[in-house]
Design an enzyme around this catalytic site. Structure first.
Site, PDB file in Angstrom:
ATOM      1  N   GLY A  43       8.017  20.631  -6.252  1.00  0.00           N
ATOM      2  CA  GLY A  43       6.765  21.241  -5.797  1.00  0.00           C
ATOM      3  C   GLY A  43       6.778  22.757  -5.713  1.00  0.00           C
ATOM      4  O   GLY A  43       5.764  23.404  -5.974  1.00  0.00           O
ATOM      5  N   GLU A  98       8.928  26.902   0.338  1.00  0.00           N
ATOM      6  CA  GLU A  98       8.294  25.570   0.330  1.00  0.00           C
ATOM      7  C   GLU A  98       6.874  25.678  -0.201  1.00  0.00           C
ATOM      8  O   GLU A  98       6.165  26.636   0.086  1.00  0.00           O
ATOM      9  CB  GLU A  98       8.213  25.032   1.768  1.00  0.00           C
ATOM     10  CG  GLU A  98       9.431  24.235   2.210  1.00  0.00           C
ATOM     11  CD  GLU A  98       9.448  22.812   1.646  1.00  0.00           C
ATOM     12  OE1 GLU A  98       8.679  22.517   0.702  1.00  0.00           O
ATOM     13  OE2 GLU A  98      10.235  22.006   2.142  1.00  0.00           O
ATOM     14  N   ASP A  99       6.471  24.650  -0.927  1.00  0.00           N
ATOM     15  CA  ASP A  99       5.090  24.604  -1.398  1.00  0.00           C
ATOM     16  C   ASP A  99       4.145  24.284  -0.239  1.00  0.00           C
ATOM     17  O   ASP A  99       3.140  24.949  -0.037  1.00  0.00           O
ATOM     18  CB  ASP A  99       4.931  23.575  -2.527  1.00  0.00           C
ATOM     19  CG  ASP A  99       5.589  22.232  -2.206  1.00  0.00           C
ATOM     20  OD1 ASP A  99       6.267  22.119  -1.155  1.00  0.00           O
ATOM     21  OD2 ASP A  99       5.428  21.288  -2.992  1.00  0.00           O
ATOM     22  N   ASP A 102       3.841  19.780   5.938  1.00  0.00           N
ATOM     23  CA  ASP A 102       2.877  18.808   6.463  1.00  0.00           C
ATOM     24  C   ASP A 102       3.382  18.392   7.855  1.00  0.00           C
ATOM     25  O   ASP A 102       3.200  19.125   8.824  1.00  0.00           O
ATOM     26  CB  ASP A 102       2.825  17.662   5.450  1.00  0.00           C
ATOM     27  CG  ASP A 102       1.801  16.590   5.759  1.00  0.00           C
ATOM     28  OD1 ASP A 102       0.812  16.875   6.425  1.00  0.00           O
ATOM     29  OD2 ASP A 102       1.996  15.438   5.334  1.00  0.00           O
ATOM     30  N   LYS A 130      -0.154  22.740   6.601  1.00  0.00           N
ATOM     31  CA  LYS A 130      -1.098  21.737   7.129  1.00  0.00           C
ATOM     32  C   LYS A 130      -0.746  21.534   8.590  1.00  0.00           C
ATOM     33  O   LYS A 130      -0.195  20.508   8.981  1.00  0.00           O
ATOM     34  CB  LYS A 130      -0.867  20.427   6.368  1.00  0.00           C
ATOM     35  CG  LYS A 130      -2.043  19.931   5.604  1.00  0.00           C
ATOM     36  CD  LYS A 130      -1.749  18.521   5.137  1.00  0.00           C
ATOM     37  CE  LYS A 130      -2.091  18.321   3.704  1.00  0.00           C
ATOM     38  NZ  LYS A 130      -1.854  16.926   3.265  1.00  0.00           N
ATOM     39  N   PHE A 151      -5.525  15.900   1.069  1.00  0.00           N
ATOM     40  CA  PHE A 151      -4.457  15.837   0.073  1.00  0.00           C
ATOM     41  C   PHE A 151      -4.780  16.774  -1.084  1.00  0.00           C
ATOM     42  O   PHE A 151      -5.786  16.611  -1.767  1.00  0.00           O
ATOM     43  CB  PHE A 151      -4.264  14.398  -0.415  1.00  0.00           C
ATOM     44  CG  PHE A 151      -2.991  14.261  -1.194  1.00  0.00           C
ATOM     45  CD1 PHE A 151      -1.765  14.189  -0.531  1.00  0.00           C
ATOM     46  CD2 PHE A 151      -3.008  14.258  -2.581  1.00  0.00           C
ATOM     47  CE1 PHE A 151      -0.573  14.100  -1.244  1.00  0.00           C
ATOM     48  CE2 PHE A 151      -1.818  14.170  -3.297  1.00  0.00           C
ATOM     49  CZ  PHE A 151      -0.609  14.092  -2.632  1.00  0.00           C
ATOM     50  N   VAL A 152      -3.925  17.759  -1.273  1.00  0.00           N
ATOM     51  CA  VAL A 152      -4.184  18.775  -2.290  1.00  0.00           C
ATOM     52  C   VAL A 152      -3.187  18.686  -3.441  1.00  0.00           C
ATOM     53  O   VAL A 152      -2.056  18.225  -3.259  1.00  0.00           O
ATOM     54  CB  VAL A 152      -4.150  20.198  -1.679  1.00  0.00           C
ATOM     55  CG1 VAL A 152      -5.302  20.391  -0.703  1.00  0.00           C
ATOM     56  CG2 VAL A 152      -2.816  20.493  -0.993  1.00  0.00           C
ATOM     57  N   ASP A 158       1.845  17.834  -6.821  1.00  0.00           N
ATOM     58  CA  ASP A 158       1.473  16.728  -7.701  1.00  0.00           C
ATOM     59  C   ASP A 158       0.867  15.560  -6.958  1.00  0.00           C
ATOM     60  O   ASP A 158       0.928  15.469  -5.732  1.00  0.00           O
ATOM     61  CB  ASP A 158       2.729  16.206  -8.422  1.00  0.00           C
ATOM     62  CG  ASP A 158       3.601  15.345  -7.495  1.00  0.00           C
ATOM     63  OD1 ASP A 158       3.858  15.792  -6.356  1.00  0.00           O
ATOM     64  OD2 ASP A 158       3.984  14.230  -7.885  1.00  0.00           O
ATOM     65  N   ARG A 164       0.415  19.260 -11.468  1.00  0.00           N
ATOM     66  CA  ARG A 164       1.212  20.419 -11.045  1.00  0.00           C
ATOM     67  C   ARG A 164       0.810  21.686 -11.785  1.00  0.00           C
ATOM     68  O   ARG A 164       0.988  22.789 -11.288  1.00  0.00           O
ATOM     69  CB  ARG A 164       2.702  20.175 -11.318  1.00  0.00           C
ATOM     70  CG  ARG A 164       3.331  19.115 -10.445  1.00  0.00           C
ATOM     71  CD  ARG A 164       4.847  19.183 -10.568  1.00  0.00           C
ATOM     72  NE  ARG A 164       5.512  17.955 -10.171  1.00  0.00           N
ATOM     73  CZ  ARG A 164       5.841  17.637  -8.926  1.00  0.00           C
ATOM     74  NH1 ARG A 164       5.563  18.457  -7.939  1.00  0.00           N
ATOM     75  NH2 ARG A 164       6.438  16.498  -8.657  1.00  0.00           N
TER      76      ARG A 164
END
Ligand code: 5GP
Length: 179
Positions: A43, A98-99, A102, A130, A151-152, A158, A164
């Site tokens: 990610g 980090e992407d 959550d 998030k 959810f993105v 992905d 992606r």
């Protein structure tokens, strides 16, 4: 816009502007330290590529591949390491890239895993936060965008290995993963 995307949350231009700002901020903070930027594959690959190019200081790059057990859209926090770091981080300044954070469970695991190797410091740079969903107390030192609980996908993120390569962050149409 891609047909599976409900709406664009963060445009390509907003991403470019923010990543360039974050790169400058990190350069100012780390220019004396030759840090190691550690990305969690897959990610964070695209964010990492843009962030490091926006950060004009000597730095090393490394990646870990982790897979978290859980459903396709929710992590369980139980993490399996598929690829560990290639280099020694003892006494080095580590920045985890980090992407998205959550619940924070994956990140918390990574911090514990890397701390055990005695780096000089560990900080966290996350593109997306998030925060409403957080269940662990992890500190994010640099955040690109706080986002709502949706959810993105895109810009490295992905669903079932797709999306992606979208140049923006978009909300996936819920019917594609709800069933
Ligand atoms: P956490 O352990 O913080 O709950 O979850 C982190 C991981 O869950 C992320 O690295 C990512 O793989 C996945 N994840 C959480 N939210 C999203 C999301 O909105 N979109 C995508 N594509 N992945 C997400």
């Amino acid at each position: 816009m891609h047909q599976d995307i409900d709406r664009i949350l963060i445009t390509q231009e907003q991403l470019q502007e923010k990543v360039s700002e974050m790169g400058k901020q990190l350069a100012a903070e780390y220019h004396r330290h030759t840090p190691i930027f550690v990305g969690a594959l897959n990610g964070s690959a695209i964010f990492m590529a843009d962030l490091t190019r926006a950060c004009p200081i000597p730095l090393a790059l490394d990646f870990m591949a982790v897979s978290s057990y859980g459903s396709a859209t929710r992590s369980s926090g139980v993490v399996r390491i598929l690829k560990d770091l290639d280099r020694n981080i003892e006494d080095r300044h580590v920045l985890i890239v980090e992407d998205i954070v959550d619940t924070g469970l994956t990140l918390s695991y990574l911090i514990d895993h890397l701390s055990a190797r005695h780096p000089a410091s560990i900080k966290v740079c996350a593109l997306l936060d998030k925060h409403e969903r957080r269940t662990t107390d992890v500190r994010l030192d640099y955040v690109g965008f706080p986002i709502p609980d949706e959810f993105v996908v895109g810009y490295g993120l992905d669903y079932n290995d797709l999306y992606r390569n979208l140049p923006y962050i978009g909300v996936l149409k819920p019917h594609l993963y709800a069933g």
